[in-house]
Write a protein that holds these residues in place. Structure first.
Motif, short mmCIF file in Angstrom:
data_model
loop_
_atom_site.label_atom_id
_atom_site.label_comp_id
_atom_site.label_asym_id
_atom_site.label_seq_id
_atom_site.Cartn_x
_atom_site.Cartn_y
_atom_site.Cartn_z
N ARG A 89 0.82 -1.21 0.00
CA ARG A 89 0.00 0.00 0.00
C ARG A 89 0.85 1.26 0.00
NH1 ARG A 89 -5.52 -0.42 1.39
NH2 ARG A 89 -6.21 -2.59 1.60
N ILE A 90 2.01 1.23 0.68
CA ILE A 90 2.89 2.39 0.68
C ILE A 90 3.39 2.67 -0.74
CG2 ILE A 90 5.19 3.18 1.37
CD1 ILE A 90 4.70 1.97 4.10
N ALA A 91 3.79 1.61 -1.44
CA ALA A 91 4.25 1.78 -2.83
C ALA A 91 3.14 2.35 -3.70
CB ALA A 91 4.73 0.44 -3.37
N ALA A 92 1.91 1.85 -3.50
CA ALA A 92 0.78 2.36 -4.29
C ALA A 92 0.49 3.82 -3.96
CB ALA A 92 -0.46 1.50 -4.03
N ASP A 93 0.58 4.18 -2.66
CA ASP A 93 0.33 5.56 -2.26
C ASP A 93 1.38 6.51 -2.84
OD1 ASP A 93 -1.94 4.93 -0.90
OD2 ASP A 93 -0.99 4.85 1.07
N LEU A 94 2.65 6.07 -2.81
CA LEU A 94 3.71 6.91 -3.37
C LEU A 94 3.48 7.15 -4.86
CD1 LEU A 94 6.92 5.47 -1.65
CD2 LEU A 94 5.95 7.75 -1.36
N ALA A 95 3.08 6.10 -5.57
CA ALA A 95 2.86 6.23 -7.01
C ALA A 95 1.64 7.10 -7.32
CB ALA A 95 2.69 4.85 -7.64
N ARG A 96 0.67 7.12 -6.43
CA ARG A 96 -0.56 7.87 -6.69
C ARG A 96 -0.52 9.29 -6.13
NH1 ARG A 96 -3.53 4.89 -4.11
NH2 ARG A 96 -4.00 6.12 -2.26
N LEU A 97 -0.03 9.46 -4.90
CA LEU A 97 -0.12 10.75 -4.23
C LEU A 97 0.96 11.74 -4.68
CD1 LEU A 97 -0.98 9.62 -0.59
CD2 LEU A 97 -2.52 10.43 -2.37
N SER A 98 2.17 11.25 -4.95
CA SER A 98 3.25 12.16 -5.35
C SER A 98 2.93 12.93 -6.62
CB SER A 98 4.56 11.38 -5.50
OG SER A 98 4.96 10.81 -4.26
N PRO A 99 2.43 12.27 -7.70
CA PRO A 99 2.05 13.06 -8.88
C PRO A 99 0.93 14.06 -8.60
CG PRO A 99 2.28 10.73 -9.45
CD PRO A 99 2.33 10.83 -7.96
N ILE A 100 -0.02 13.67 -7.76
CA ILE A 100 -1.12 14.60 -7.43
C ILE A 100 -0.56 15.84 -6.74
CG2 ILE A 100 -3.18 14.91 -6.02
CD1 ILE A 100 -3.85 12.00 -6.52
N ALA A 101 0.34 15.63 -5.77
CA ALA A 101 0.94 16.76 -5.06
C ALA A 101 1.74 17.65 -6.02
CB ALA A 101 1.83 16.26 -3.93
N PHE A 134 15.70 9.63 -1.71
CA PHE A 134 15.44 8.21 -1.91
C PHE A 134 16.66 7.48 -2.46
CE2 PHE A 134 10.50 8.31 -2.18
CZ PHE A 134 10.47 8.47 -0.81
N GLY A 135 17.47 8.19 -3.25
CA GLY A 135 18.71 7.58 -3.72
C GLY A 135 19.66 7.26 -2.57
N LEU A 136 19.75 8.19 -1.60
CA LEU A 136 20.59 7.95 -0.42
C LEU A 136 20.04 6.80 0.41
CD1 LEU A 136 22.99 8.84 1.35
CD2 LEU A 136 21.42 10.43 2.51
N MET A 137 18.70 6.73 0.55
CA MET A 137 18.10 5.63 1.31
C MET A 137 18.40 4.30 0.64
SD MET A 137 14.40 7.30 2.37
CE MET A 137 13.90 5.83 3.29
N ALA A 138 18.30 4.26 -0.69
CA ALA A 138 18.59 3.02 -1.41
C ALA A 138 20.06 2.63 -1.28
CB ALA A 138 18.22 3.17 -2.88
N TRP A 139 20.94 3.63 -1.35
CA TRP A 139 22.38 3.35 -1.26
C TRP A 139 22.75 2.81 0.12
CZ3 TRP A 139 26.64 6.73 0.71
CH2 TRP A 139 27.90 6.21 0.38
N LEU A 140 22.08 3.33 1.16
CA LEU A 140 22.35 2.87 2.52
C LEU A 140 21.52 1.65 2.91
CD1 LEU A 140 22.53 6.32 4.37
CD2 LEU A 140 24.43 4.88 3.60
N GLY A 141 20.64 1.21 2.02
CA GLY A 141 19.83 0.02 2.30
C GLY A 141 18.72 0.25 3.31
N ARG A 142 18.22 1.47 3.43
CA ARG A 142 17.16 1.76 4.38
C ARG A 142 15.80 1.62 3.70
NH1 ARG A 142 18.40 0.44 8.59
NH2 ARG A 142 16.59 1.56 9.44
N PRO A 143 14.87 0.88 4.27
CA PRO A 143 13.56 0.69 3.65
C PRO A 143 12.66 1.90 3.85
CG PRO A 143 13.62 -0.45 5.75
CD PRO A 143 15.01 0.11 5.53
N ILE A 144 11.62 2.00 3.01
CA ILE A 144 10.62 3.05 3.16
C ILE A 144 9.56 2.56 4.12
CG2 ILE A 144 8.90 4.45 1.98
CD1 ILE A 144 10.55 4.25 -0.52
N MET A 145 9.44 3.21 5.26
CA MET A 145 8.46 2.86 6.28
C MET A 145 7.23 3.76 6.15
SD MET A 145 9.88 0.38 8.03
CE MET A 145 11.46 -0.30 8.56
N ILE A 146 6.29 3.60 7.08
CA ILE A 146 5.08 4.41 7.04
C ILE A 146 5.41 5.89 7.16
CG2 ILE A 146 2.90 4.91 8.22
CD1 ILE A 146 2.80 2.07 9.16
#
Length: 333
Positions: A89-101, A134-146
């Motif tokens: 659901r987080i992935a779906a929200d990011l894909a839907r809400l970010s373009p709207i914002a 998000f690039g830094l989070m991916a590089w450090l291996g940190r997941p996207i939480m709520i």
């Protein structure tokens, strides 16, 4: 222990359960019409291992149900189920809400700035801030939480604000007759310090979350602060550069008159607050007192992840079933 699953075996089990009260509402529901299969995973298993375990369990249940010719309702609940559904659901929200914002901010910028390079520069600032974070989070291996899933919206709000100050100052200087180079340099020298201080104080607030014991909150604070830093650098470099390269004085003059409505409304509000300062201060004091009273008496501190899902979702319904028929799914923390 062995043998076929028939009526005799079922009756024998029902008889034994009468003396095994320990299993009531733990492995067997109170109505004796549901059984609980508990699968315990190692505490240190990764998200991928939990997803694989859940997938294997669902496949095993479906296969056995088909082999036995059973058509029974099956409910899944527990932390692995919850985290997997939450991630989806987080992935779906990011894909839907970010373009709207982004679209909302784009419309506001287009209406207020009336400058194509200004809008592009401000949006590019936001894109760089979100992408860098998000690039830094991916590089450090940190997941996207709520909590960290809200970072893009924060970046859109704060990153665009810094660019707006630069574009507005550039438009004012260009409208007064300055050429592109002087307007670009002047916009940085006039408001650059204020923008930098605003960003640094905001970063300080988010960096303070770095001492929080809750890891998702800590990640949210530190990575949001990094995104603000990226937005600040982009606002002071990319935005004035684009204004310098693409703006024309004629466009700036036509654009400067388009903000009279907004400027007039702000000016009217300021004059009212000054002339009616006693009324304004009284209302302000009443609001502050009301908000403080509500925050002290009305706030509740809890962490019920299931309540974050819609009431009609399978996760919410299955969890309610386990709570009603068994001992629930929540752990003591």
């Amino acid at each position: 222990p062995s043998g076929p699953i028939d009526q005799d075996a079922s009756a024998s089990l029902q008889e034994k359960l009468k003396d095994w009260s320990f299993f009531d509402s733990s492995l067997v529901s109170a109505g004796r019409d549901s059984a609980l299969i508990s699968l315990r995973l190692d505490a240190g298993c990764s998200l991928e291992e939990r997803e694989e375990a859940l997938s294997l369990m669902r496949a095993s249940v479906d296969r056995n149900m088909a082999e036995l010719g059973l058509n029974l309702p099956v409910h899944y609940a527990g932390e692995p189920v919850l985290s997997l559904e939450m991630g989806t659901r987080i992935a779906a929200d990011l894909a839907r809400l970010s373009p709207i914002a982004l679209i909302v901010v784009l419309l506001i910028l287009a209406f207020s700035l009336r400058s194509i390079p200004g809008v592009i520069g401000t949006l590019l600032t936001v894109v760089l801030a979100v992408g860098g974070t998000f690039g830094l989070m991916a590089w450090l291996g940190r997941p996207i939480m709520i909590v960290s899933s809200a970072i893009p919206v924060f970046m859109i709000a704060m990153g665009s604000a810094y660019g707006i100050h630069i574009v507005s100052r550039y438009s004012l200087l260009a409208g007064e007759g300055a050429d592109s180079a002087r307007a670009a340099i002047g916009s940085i020298s006039d408001v650059g310090r204020a923008v930098a201080l605003a960003a640094l104080t905001t970063m300080g607030g988010f960096v303070a979350l770095g001492v929080n014991e809750i890891i998702p909150v800590r990640d949210f604070g530190l990575f949001t602060a990094f995104g603000i830093l990226v937005a600040l650098i982009a606002s002071l470099t990319v935005v004035p550069l684009l204004m310098f390269l693409f703006s024309r004085r004629s466009q700036t003059k036509a654009r400067s008159g388009g903000r009279d409505l907004i400027s007039g409304a702000i000016r009217t509000m300021a004059v009212f607050c000054i002339k009616r300062r006693r009324i304004f201060l009284s209302l302000l004091a009443a609001l502050v007192l009301a908000f403080v009273s509500l925050s002290v008496t009305g706030l509740k501190v809890e962490m019920d992840s299931v309540s974050l899902f819609p009431e009609s979702s399978d996760v919410r319904l299955d969890d309610a079933y386990f709570s009603q028929e068994f001992g629930g799914t929540h752990t003591i923390s």
